[in-house]
Scaffold this active site. Structure first.
Site, mmCIF file in Angstrom:
data_model
loop_
_atom_site.group_PDB
_atom_site.id
_atom_site.type_symbol
_atom_site.label_atom_id
_atom_site.label_comp_id
_atom_site.label_asym_id
_atom_site.label_seq_id
_atom_site.Cartn_x
_atom_site.Cartn_y
_atom_site.Cartn_z
ATOM 1 N N GLU A 1 95.173 -6.366 -20.540
ATOM 2 C CA GLU A 1 97.231 -5.520 -21.986
ATOM 3 C C GLU A 1 97.463 -4.850 -20.502
ATOM 4 O OE1 GLU A 1 95.925 -2.983 -24.912
ATOM 5 O OE2 GLU A 1 97.281 -1.806 -24.299
ATOM 6 N N GLU B 1 103.810 4.625 -21.777
ATOM 7 C CA GLU B 1 103.082 4.892 -23.209
ATOM 8 C C GLU B 1 103.556 6.432 -22.846
ATOM 9 O OE1 GLU B 1 99.339 3.037 -25.416
ATOM 10 O OE2 GLU B 1 98.981 2.931 -23.454
#
Length: 231
Positions: free
Chosen positions: A118, A123
């Protein structure tokens, strides 16, 4: 040299996101998508208007959930190995929102997470809207491994910024507005080496990074102006 545009989504057609480019994750996933998140993902919460994609997080009772949002992805539509990805975005401001611009290994359905790898290009935690997190996750011998760094982003909720990843066989580098703040060496022992990945855009609510949701929360939005991939 990542100078040839190989794929782009400019969000120029109003309505639902283009089905040639995007598909959806729907529902609540197992245990809130694995992070104890509170939202139910729908198709209706992703809308293209006036040249931008709006991922709308709302407080509403829906299928036993108190919140709805959207998560769209290029899985099965556009998978790629290596390049530079630029995403121009304006992020939600509300406490408890957890926006993300990220990628998963295309072999996710076969090997699961984190074996697929990932790459989190952007974020935000639910309680600090002046910071962006760049993180990579993988499986190392016998445990979940990750490496992440953060950078300050002023006005992330009021202005558009460009969140970027440069991904080669040598390294994964993450940028905000062309300023690099994260770099990790790539190698053949990692899932980021010579494997296809796909792109995901979503806003979660609550969960491990979202934290406590503002009790007065009603609605907030992540706006995406474009997604461009160069090789």
């Amino acid at each position: 040299n990542n100078d040839v545009l190989i794929w782009a989504e400019e969000f120029n057609e109003d309505g639902s996101p283009c089905s040639k480019n995007w598909t959806y994750d729907l529902g609540t996933g197992s245990w809130g998508w694995g992070n104890g998140e509170s939202q139910y993902y729908t198709r209706d919460n992703a809308v293209v208007e006036n040249g931008v994609l709006k991922i709308i997080a709302k407080k509403e009772n829906y299928q036993d959930s108190q919140y709805t949002s959207a998560r769209i992805k290029t899985q099965g539509r556009f998978n790629f190995t290596y390049g530079r990805i630029d995403v121009r975005a304006k992020l939600p401001a509300s406490q408890g929102t957890w926006p993300a611009i990220w990628m998963l290994g295309s072999n996710f359905t076969q090997v699961g997470w984190p074996h697929c790898g990932e790459i989190d290009i952007m974020e935000q935690t639910g309680n600090n809207k002046n910071k962006s997190l760049g993180t990579v996750h993988w499986w190392s011998t016998d445990h979940n491994a990750s490496y992440g760094l953060t950078t300050a982003v002023a006005n992330a909720s009021t202005q558009f910024h460009v969140y970027s990843c440069e991904w080669t066989d040598k390294a994964v580098k993450i940028y905000v507005d062309d300023v690099k703040y994260f770099e990790m060496t790539n190698s053949s022992s990692l899932p980021f080496y010579n494997k296809d990945f796909f792109i995901i855009l979503n806003v979660a609510l609550g969960g491990t990074l979202g934290g406590a949701i503002d009790s007065n929360f009603t609605e907030d939005t992540m706006e995406i102006d474009y997604v461009r991939v160069y090789q």
